[in-house]
Design a protein around this motif. Structure first.
Motif, short mmCIF file in Angstrom:
data_model
loop_
_atom_site.label_atom_id
_atom_site.label_comp_id
_atom_site.label_asym_id
_atom_site.label_seq_id
_atom_site.Cartn_x
_atom_site.Cartn_y
_atom_site.Cartn_z
N ASP A 117 47.32 52.64 41.96
CA ASP A 117 47.12 53.51 40.84
C ASP A 117 45.79 53.90 40.47
OD1 ASP A 117 50.10 52.90 38.59
OD2 ASP A 117 49.34 54.23 40.06
N SER B 189 50.17 47.77 42.61
CA SER B 189 49.69 48.24 41.22
C SER B 189 50.13 47.43 40.07
CB SER B 189 49.78 49.62 40.95
OG SER B 189 49.18 50.38 41.62
N MET C 165 40.47 43.21 42.10
CA MET C 165 39.97 44.65 42.51
C MET C 165 38.76 44.49 43.20
SD MET C 165 42.17 47.01 41.60
CE MET C 165 41.19 48.34 41.81
N ASP D 10 44.33 54.88 37.84
CA ASP D 10 43.78 54.35 36.61
C ASP D 10 43.29 52.84 36.75
OD1 ASP D 10 46.61 53.66 36.74
OD2 ASP D 10 46.71 53.35 34.72
N LEU D 11 43.84 52.05 37.54
CA LEU D 11 43.53 50.67 37.82
C LEU D 11 42.05 50.92 38.29
CD1 LEU D 11 46.51 48.93 39.16
CD2 LEU D 11 45.48 48.47 37.21
N ILE D 12 41.65 51.65 39.29
CA ILE D 12 40.59 51.79 39.98
C ILE D 12 39.49 52.37 38.96
CG2 ILE D 12 38.91 53.11 41.87
CD1 ILE D 12 41.91 53.50 43.05
N GLU D 13 39.82 53.30 37.94
CA GLU D 13 38.84 53.75 36.99
C GLU D 13 38.51 52.62 36.14
OE1 GLU D 13 40.63 58.31 36.82
OE2 GLU D 13 40.67 57.14 35.02
N LYS D 14 39.65 51.90 35.77
CA LYS D 14 39.28 50.76 34.68
C LYS D 14 38.25 49.80 35.33
CE LYS D 14 41.76 47.03 32.42
NZ LYS D 14 42.84 46.28 32.06
N HIS D 15 38.42 49.10 36.54
CA HIS D 15 37.65 48.46 37.35
C HIS D 15 36.23 48.92 37.34
CE1 HIS D 15 36.50 45.23 39.87
NE2 HIS D 15 36.02 46.01 40.71
N ILE D 16 36.00 50.30 37.66
CA ILE D 16 34.72 50.95 37.64
C ILE D 16 34.18 50.74 36.42
CG2 ILE D 16 33.39 52.88 38.12
CD1 ILE D 16 34.73 51.97 40.73
N GLU D 17 34.79 50.94 35.44
CA GLU D 17 34.10 51.28 34.04
C GLU D 17 33.78 49.60 33.57
OE1 GLU D 17 36.39 55.17 32.36
OE2 GLU D 17 37.21 53.12 31.93
N GLN D 18 34.68 48.91 33.92
CA GLN D 18 34.48 47.40 33.67
C GLN D 18 33.01 46.77 34.28
OE1 GLN D 18 38.09 45.33 34.74
NE2 GLN D 18 38.66 44.97 32.65
N PHE E 168 40.06 42.02 37.33
CA PHE E 168 38.72 42.28 37.85
C PHE E 168 38.58 41.77 39.15
CE2 PHE E 168 34.34 41.82 38.19
CZ PHE E 168 33.87 43.11 37.78
N ALA F 11 35.19 56.67 40.15
CA ALA F 11 36.39 56.16 40.79
C ALA F 11 36.84 57.08 41.82
CB ALA F 11 37.39 55.92 39.57
#
Lengths: 427, 198
Positions: free
Chosen positions: A14, B138, B153, A16-24, B150, B80
């Motif tokens: 998904d 996911s 990923m 959004d999981l990738i986006e969340k990870h990048i932001e974190q 975290f 992303a």
């Protein structure tokens, strides 16, 4: 599964999981940069000065391995919160300490009697947060709505009992109902006032009481109240996340020793500095003593019990939960999950769980010999029951032994809980 | 003393503006993407393929991929979006390099951790449903606590080294390894429950 298949699957993760990870990742990186000291690089600058002045100015190099945080003194010399069990007594009005709100009288006393060189480990939180906006509503609105839903549910539950009488209107207190029920006028008036004409006119129409509608609306009201409970909890978590960084910034810019750890803000400070601290909106903060475990414990460094034990007397065992689910488990696996969740919830505040056993006969301490308890308190039988309180460290819990105890015929109930209240905003 | 050489500092463009350049079909978009994200995307690719020349090619393919995708796509988080493209390209390169036995990368090491249930080296089966597996993974990631999300990923999507993850989270290596072991155990259960043969 083949490696290529695994990677193909990951390609469809998904977004959004990738986006969340990048932001974190970015957030973590920014935090690390903020905590580094400010040093000058040695190099061309020194060379330039060498031309102009006779002495060489040597400055420290930027050290990659500089520790990002150091306590101001030995951890054992810091005043921590050692309370276990009871939350602050809200019935006692705690005076301000040097203009600061403190969350407990014991902290007030500690501040009063502390030596000037003693350090306190404090949490600093925002005092009033009802104005925090979450999902378009303030916390105050969410709580009011929740209260209204619970009130409605209660009223509808009462109406289910009284609706068949109230549908007769004034007859209830003049001649009585065909079923022979008669009320005093004062009682009738009081009940009408309690429900309100608007509510009653929705469910009593032309002398008919719509019980089915009351049941449906009552069920909806409680479901909505539960959703608002969840929203209230989520708002609390969101608020907590939002204020921690902002508050840390405020106090670190004042030159205080601060760190955000395990999502809590720690401030290490001596009482004189605290008393003289010039901070905007001082009254908007509340101080509380931090727990050493909050500071030292690494998240996740806790046991996880696997679903290997079966045969618990599940109908006897209640496990405290913080997620609005039932305290009773339907299966052995579910019970073990609840215990794991309890350990996760309590990990920052305590290193052990509590077990209260109610039995029809007094139990000897020998019964608990395999439970690896830190403490055992047993009572004699009083009237119909005897009690035993155990405290067990997370990693020492013997589920087999617990199962055996649950199946004892003299054991009536087992409550598994934490010895602390659910942590509040101040920690 | 006044310094003789004043360095001008170039500030990376905002993501929104870069995306706009792509939409305007302005080639400055590639230049700005490269300036802002080269180092980062390079590290993503390097974790996977472990060869500088291959990484440069992956980056070039990434910029081409972004140029072709935007428009019609308008990514909300450009970083992303680029990460996804780079990773896919790097993974393709990785699998073709495997046949040539080049130096193992961090991807190799991270995949070897999963060898309990991710082992074969062959091509994808014709009936394999990658989208379904993507959804299962996911769901699994969402079921994890934040920190484990975290770590998963970082390690299995981006193939970050353990030291990098430990540093990001201010944890010890052993703690990260412990978390990874717990994640793998739960992942294995999840895949089995979804019918994947282990």
């Amino acid at each position: 599964m083949k490696k290529k298949e695994w990677n193909e699957g990951l390609n469809h993760l998904d977004p959004d999981l990738i986006e969340k990870h990048i932001e974190q990742k970015e957030m973590l990186r920014k935090k690390k940069q903020k905590s580094k000291g400010i040093w000058l690089r040695f190099g061309a600058i020194a060379a330039c000065f060498l031309l102009i002045v006779s002495a060489v100015i040597v400055v420290p190099m930027l050290r990659e391995d500089e520790p990002s945080f150091q306590l101001p003194t030995d951890i054992n010399n810091i005043i921590w919160n050692t309370d276990i069990g009871d939350a602050p007594d809200n019935s006692i009005e705690v005076p301000l300490w040097e203009g600061w709100r403190v969350n407990s009288y014991s902290l007030y006393q500690e501040l009063e009697k502390a030596n000037p060189d003693q350090y306190f480990a404090l949490h600093i939180s925002k005092t009033f947060w009802d104005g925090f906006v979450y999902n378009g509503k303030t916390v105050a609105q969410i709580r009011q709505e929740k209260k209204d839903k619970y009130n409605l549910f209660e009223k509808l539950a009462q109406l289910l009992k009284e609706g068949d009488v109230l549908k007769y209107g004034e007859l209830v207190y003049t001649v009585g109902t065909p079923e022979g029920e008669k009320w005093a006028k004062a009682l009738y008036d009081e009940r009408i006032e309690y429900y309100g004409e608007e509510l009653l006119s929705k469910y009593i129409v032309d002398g008919e009481f719509n019980k089915a509608q009351v049941e449906e609306d009552s069920s909806n009201a409680i479901a909505e109240a539960e959703q608002l409970e969840i929203m209230d909890d989520d708002a609390y978590k969101a608020y907590h996340s939002s204020y921690v960084d902002d508050t840390e910034k405020v106090f670190s810019e004042l030159g205080l020793c601060t760190i955000v750890k395990n999502n809590k803000l720690f401030v290490f400070i001596q009482k004189e500095k605290l008393a003289n601290l010039d901070v905007a909106d001082k009254g908007g903060y509340t101080l509380s003593l931090a727990k050493r475990r909050n500071y030292e414990h690494e998240e996740g460094d806790i046991p996880t019990y696997e679903n290997k034990v079966q045969g618990f007397a599940l109908e006897k065992i209640e496990c405290e939960t913080f997620d609005h689910s039932s305290r009773f488990a339907k299966t052995d696996a579910e019970l073990i999950d609840k215990i794991n969740d309890l350990i996760v919830a309590g990990q920052f505040d305590t290193d052990r769980i509590r077990i209260l056993i109610t039995s029809s006969e007094a139990l000897s301490e020998d019964v608990f010999k395999d439970m690896n308890c830190e403490t055992i308190n047993v009572t004699k039988k009083y009237k119909t029951s005897a009690f035993a309180w155990l405290s067990v460290k997370y990693e020492n819990l013997n589920l087999e032994a617990l199962k055996e105890i649950s199946n004892m015929t003299t054991v009536k109930t087992i409550n598994i809980y934490l010895e602390i209240e659910v942590p509040d905003v101040a920690g | 003393m006044e310094l003789q050489n004043k360095q001008t500092v170039r500030i990376p463009m905002d993501d929104d503006k870069i995306v706009e350049l792509y939409w305007e079909r302005n080639e400055k978009a590639i230049e700005e993407t490269d300036f802002k994200y080269k180092k980062y995307l390079f590290s993503i690719a390097y974790n996977v393929v472990h060869d500088r020349l291959d990484c440069e090619e992956c980056l070039n393919d990434t910029y081409l991929g972004a140029w072709n995708a935007i428009p019609p796509t308008k990514p909300s988080v450009l970083k992303a979006f680029l990460t996804t493209i780079t990773r896919r390209i790097a993974i393709k390169r990785y699998h073709s390099n495997l046949k040539q036995s080049v130096i193992p990368s961090e991807m190799t090491v991270s995949l070897s951790e999963l060898e309990d249930f991710v082992a074969g080296d062959g091509d994808v089966d014709s009936e394999f449903d990658a989208e379904r597996l993507g959804r299962v993974i996911s769901d699994f990631v969402r079921s994890l606590f934040e920190r484990r999300q975290f770590i998963f990923m970082s390690r299995y999507y981006l193939a970050d080294p353990i030291d990098t993850i430990a540093s990001d989270l201010s944890l010890s290596r052993s703690m990260v390894n412990k978390e990874l072991a717990a994640i793998r155990s739960a992942l294995k259960e999840k895949l089995e429950s979804e019918g994947y043969s282990i």
